[in-house]
Design a protein around this motif. Sequence first.
Motif, PDB file in Angstrom:
ATOM      1  N   ALA A  43       0.815  -1.218   0.000  1.00 37.56           N
ATOM      2  CA  ALA A  43       0.000   0.000   0.000  1.00 37.56           C
ATOM      3  C   ALA A  43       0.843   1.260   0.000  1.00 37.56           C
ATOM      4  CB  ALA A  43      -0.921  -0.003   1.210  1.00 37.56           C
ATOM      5  N   THR A  44       2.149   1.117   0.274  1.00 41.96           N
ATOM      6  CA  THR A  44       2.986   2.320   0.298  1.00 41.96           C
ATOM      7  C   THR A  44       3.678   2.548  -1.050  1.00 41.96           C
ATOM      8  OG1 THR A  44       4.833   1.053   1.147  1.00 41.96           O
ATOM      9  CG2 THR A  44       3.445   2.136   2.759  1.00 41.96           C
ATOM     10  N   ARG A  45       3.371   1.701  -2.021  1.00 43.47           N
ATOM     11  CA  ARG A  45       4.005   1.863  -3.339  1.00 43.47           C
ATOM     12  C   ARG A  45       3.315   2.961  -4.142  1.00 43.47           C
ATOM     13  NH1 ARG A  45       5.224  -4.340  -5.096  1.00 43.47           N
ATOM     14  NH2 ARG A  45       6.616  -4.772  -3.368  1.00 43.47           N
ATOM     15  N   PRO A  46       4.070   3.626  -5.012  1.00 43.57           N
ATOM     16  CA  PRO A  46       3.484   4.748  -5.752  1.00 43.57           C
ATOM     17  C   PRO A  46       2.318   4.342  -6.643  1.00 43.57           C
ATOM     18  CG  PRO A  46       5.694   4.260  -6.528  1.00 43.57           C
ATOM     19  CD  PRO A  46       5.507   3.488  -5.279  1.00 43.57           C
ATOM     20  N   SER A  47       2.386   3.107  -7.194  1.00 42.39           N
ATOM     21  CA  SER A  47       1.307   2.707  -8.099  1.00 42.39           C
ATOM     22  C   SER A  47      -0.032   2.670  -7.367  1.00 42.39           C
ATOM     23  CB  SER A  47       1.609   1.337  -8.701  1.00 42.39           C
ATOM     24  OG  SER A  47       1.900   0.438  -7.668  1.00 42.39           O
ATOM     25  N   PHE A  48       0.015   2.327  -6.099  1.00 46.95           N
ATOM     26  CA  PHE A  48      -1.222   2.302  -5.314  1.00 46.95           C
ATOM     27  C   PHE A  48      -1.626   3.710  -4.895  1.00 46.95           C
ATOM     28  CE2 PHE A  48      -3.498   2.203  -1.316  1.00 46.95           C
ATOM     29  CZ  PHE A  48      -4.550   1.360  -1.622  1.00 46.95           C
TER      30      PHE A  48
ATOM     31  N   THR B  69     -14.773  14.391 -25.750  1.00 49.92           N
ATOM     32  CA  THR B  69     -15.175  12.998 -25.531  1.00 49.92           C
ATOM     33  C   THR B  69     -14.152  12.286 -24.665  1.00 49.92           C
ATOM     34  OG1 THR B  69     -16.004  13.094 -27.769  1.00 49.92           O
ATOM     35  CG2 THR B  69     -16.041  10.945 -26.716  1.00 49.92           C
ATOM     36  N   ALA B  70     -12.882  12.544 -24.959  1.00 48.11           N
ATOM     37  CA  ALA B  70     -11.816  11.884 -24.192  1.00 48.11           C
ATOM     38  C   ALA B  70     -11.860  12.291 -22.726  1.00 48.11           C
ATOM     39  CB  ALA B  70     -10.469  12.238 -24.790  1.00 48.11           C
ATOM     40  N   THR B  71     -12.183  13.545 -22.447  1.00 53.88           N
ATOM     41  CA  THR B  71     -12.230  13.965 -21.040  1.00 53.88           C
ATOM     42  C   THR B  71     -13.471  13.433 -20.344  1.00 53.88           C
ATOM     43  OG1 THR B  71     -13.198  16.051 -21.745  1.00 53.88           O
ATOM     44  CG2 THR B  71     -10.861  16.082 -21.242  1.00 53.88           C
ATOM     45  N   ASN B  72     -14.530  13.180 -21.113  1.00 53.03           N
ATOM     46  CA  ASN B  72     -15.755  12.694 -20.466  1.00 53.03           C
ATOM     47  C   ASN B  72     -15.787  11.189 -20.282  1.00 53.03           C
ATOM     48  OD1 ASN B  72     -16.842  15.208 -20.162  1.00 53.03           O
ATOM     49  ND2 ASN B  72     -17.817  15.205 -22.165  1.00 53.03           N
ATOM     50  N   VAL B  73     -14.961  10.504 -21.018  1.00 54.78           N
ATOM     51  CA  VAL B  73     -14.988   9.034 -20.949  1.00 54.78           C
ATOM     52  C   VAL B  73     -14.064   8.555 -19.837  1.00 54.78           C
ATOM     53  CG1 VAL B  73     -14.191   6.993 -22.189  1.00 54.78           C
ATOM     54  CG2 VAL B  73     -15.647   8.639 -23.321  1.00 54.78           C
ATOM     55  N   ILE B  74     -14.517   7.568 -19.099  1.00 56.41           N
ATOM     56  CA  ILE B  74     -13.654   6.963 -18.079  1.00 56.41           C
ATOM     57  C   ILE B  74     -13.004   5.739 -18.730  1.00 56.41           C
ATOM     58  CG2 ILE B  74     -13.578   5.849 -15.827  1.00 56.41           C
ATOM     59  CD1 ILE B  74     -15.989   7.495 -15.045  1.00 56.41           C
ATOM     60  N   ASP B  75     -11.763   5.892 -19.058  1.00 53.47           N
ATOM     61  CA  ASP B  75     -11.052   4.807 -19.747  1.00 53.47           C
ATOM     62  C   ASP B  75     -10.165   4.094 -18.738  1.00 53.47           C
ATOM     63  OD1 ASP B  75      -9.839   3.141 -21.427  1.00 53.47           O
ATOM     64  OD2 ASP B  75      -8.991   4.650 -22.764  1.00 53.47           O
ATOM     65  N   VAL B  76     -10.693   2.993 -18.224  1.00 55.29           N
ATOM     66  CA  VAL B  76      -9.970   2.289 -17.163  1.00 55.29           C
ATOM     67  C   VAL B  76      -8.683   1.668 -17.701  1.00 55.29           C
ATOM     68  CG1 VAL B  76     -10.121   0.446 -15.465  1.00 55.29           C
ATOM     69  CG2 VAL B  76     -12.103   1.861 -15.939  1.00 55.29           C
ATOM     70  N   ALA B  77      -8.720   1.198 -18.929  1.00 56.24           N
ATOM     71  CA  ALA B  77      -7.533   0.545 -19.493  1.00 56.24           C
ATOM     72  C   ALA B  77      -6.374   1.516 -19.620  1.00 56.24           C
ATOM     73  CB  ALA B  77      -7.884  -0.039 -20.851  1.00 56.24           C
ATOM     74  N   ALA B  78      -6.692   2.768 -19.916  1.00 61.06           N
ATOM     75  CA  ALA B  78      -5.629   3.758 -20.129  1.00 61.06           C
ATOM     76  C   ALA B  78      -5.002   4.219 -18.815  1.00 61.06           C
ATOM     77  CB  ALA B  78      -6.189   4.957 -20.873  1.00 61.06           C
ATOM     78  N   LEU B  79      -5.684   3.959 -17.709  1.00 57.13           N
ATOM     79  CA  LEU B  79      -5.178   4.440 -16.426  1.00 57.13           C
ATOM     80  C   LEU B  79      -3.891   3.748 -16.023  1.00 57.13           C
ATOM     81  CD1 LEU B  79      -8.458   4.706 -14.344  1.00 57.13           C
ATOM     82  CD2 LEU B  79      -7.320   6.447 -15.685  1.00 57.13           C
ATOM     83  N   ASP B  80      -3.743   2.498 -16.461  1.00 55.96           N
ATOM     84  CA  ASP B  80      -2.574   1.713 -16.054  1.00 55.96           C
ATOM     85  C   ASP B  80      -1.281   2.219 -16.662  1.00 55.96           C
ATOM     86  OD1 ASP B  80      -3.369   0.024 -14.209  1.00 55.96           O
ATOM     87  OD2 ASP B  80      -3.753  -1.690 -15.527  1.00 55.96           O
ATOM     88  N   SER B  81      -1.408   2.914 -17.798  1.00 59.94           N
ATOM     89  CA  SER B  81      -0.210   3.243 -18.564  1.00 59.94           C
ATOM     90  C   SER B  81       0.686   4.259 -17.841  1.00 59.94           C
ATOM     91  CB  SER B  81      -0.617   3.803 -19.922  1.00 59.94           C
ATOM     92  OG  SER B  81      -1.377   4.975 -19.718  1.00 59.94           O
ATOM     93  N   HIS B  82       0.126   4.879 -16.795  1.00 56.12           N
ATOM     94  CA  HIS B  82       0.879   5.958 -16.162  1.00 56.12           C
ATOM     95  C   HIS B  82       1.722   5.447 -14.999  1.00 56.12           C
ATOM     96  CE1 HIS B  82       1.692  10.125 -15.525  1.00 56.12           C
ATOM     97  NE2 HIS B  82       1.396  10.036 -14.255  1.00 56.12           N
ATOM     98  N   ASN B  83       2.585   4.525 -15.287  1.00 57.64           N
ATOM     99  CA  ASN B  83       3.430   3.975 -14.222  1.00 57.64           C
ATOM    100  C   ASN B  83       4.825   4.566 -14.296  1.00 57.64           C
ATOM    101  OD1 ASN B  83       1.777   2.458 -12.678  1.00 57.64           O
ATOM    102  ND2 ASN B  83       2.097   0.573 -13.867  1.00 57.64           N
ATOM    103  N   LEU B  84       5.340   4.935 -13.141  1.00 52.76           N
ATOM    104  CA  LEU B  84       6.680   5.522 -13.091  1.00 52.76           C
ATOM    105  C   LEU B  84       7.727   4.427 -13.194  1.00 52.76           C
ATOM    106  CD1 LEU B  84       6.542   8.161 -10.243  1.00 52.76           C
ATOM    107  CD2 LEU B  84       7.117   8.582 -12.610  1.00 52.76           C
ATOM    108  N   GLN B  85       8.788   4.733 -13.880  1.00 54.86           N
ATOM    109  CA  GLN B  85       9.911   3.802 -13.907  1.00 54.86           C
ATOM    110  C   GLN B  85      10.657   3.909 -12.576  1.00 54.86           C
ATOM    111  OE1 GLN B  85      10.707   1.651 -16.427  1.00 54.86           O
ATOM    112  NE2 GLN B  85       8.775   2.321 -17.345  1.00 54.86           N
ATOM    113  N   GLN B  86      11.351   2.834 -12.245  1.00 57.59           N
ATOM    114  CA  GLN B  86      12.035   2.795 -10.951  1.00 57.59           C
ATOM    115  C   GLN B  86      13.063   3.917 -10.812  1.00 57.59           C
ATOM    116  OE1 GLN B  86      11.209   0.840  -8.534  1.00 57.59           O
ATOM    117  NE2 GLN B  86      12.753   1.613  -7.123  1.00 57.59           N
TER     118      GLN B  86
END
Lengths: 124, 171
Positions: A43-48, B69-86
């Motif tokens: 729960a402390t990870r950024p993705s969460f 349309t893009a701002t009004n739509v809830i695109d759950v699949a696209a939410l995952d793409s915003h992951n930070l690299q280590q």
Amino acid sequence: MEELRKVLLDLLSKVSGLYCVLITDRDGVPVLKVLTDKAPDLATRPSFLSTFGLAIDQGSKLGLGKAKTLICTYSQYQIIQINKLPLIISFIASDTSNTGHILGLEKYIDPLLVNLTLAVADTQ
Amino acid sequence: MGCCYSFFCKEDSAQQRGEPNERTHLLVDPVSNSANIPQYNSEDFLNNSNTLPKKTDEQSALNRILQETATNVIDVAALDSHNLQQHEYVERMRQYSSKLQQACASNKLPVRHKLCVLQDVPIPEKVICSESISADDLNLISTAVSKAAAAIGEIKVEHKEDMVVLFRVPD
């Protein structure tokens, strides 16, 4: 910096069952955090933690409006997140912990946010 | 393609009766509003530069619709793409900590006033349920307090001079 950490550590002892307090940016990168041993690692990870920002944004499209606080209760933990953009305050506590007490900690954290916001605003 | 089709399809307007359906124009048609319906082909675009702004208008309107349309739509699949690299994460954490050091050095924390005289007790039920003190201790405390009270009661002022002195007040 140590002074800020000490204030947060004091907060941990104020509410029983509070495991950690994290102040992060909107991507879940911690600016300041204090943890106890019982804090769940996942729960402390950024993705969460960053999910909160997304949930607030997307939830507003459902007609909920712009939410300020999100409280999620799970089988063992409760997670309370407060929107202080560009910062997010997250509390992770036991599910039996007193939610009202945790929400009451906001007034202790507010004075710290000036410096923290400065640190984040310069970087972004 | 459907959008393009309805754009040029004039006979649909009779069936619409003002109600939106799948053939309703998304854009206000600038072409049909004018009396002369100009026909364009690819050569016109090449030869006549005046027609270009209209084309870009249409394009920007379409883009606007797409954005809305893009701002009004809830695109759950696209939410995952915003992951930070280590490494990004570590880098940013380092930046924050150094910035925070600077910010703390320049701005001191405001002095905290005590909000309440009483201290917060995290788990009051534990304190309340804790074992009461033993009878001996209670005895000791009560005798000590009663002795102290008696001692305070016996305090007297021994005056060596007159306590009330008459000034020479003229009668």
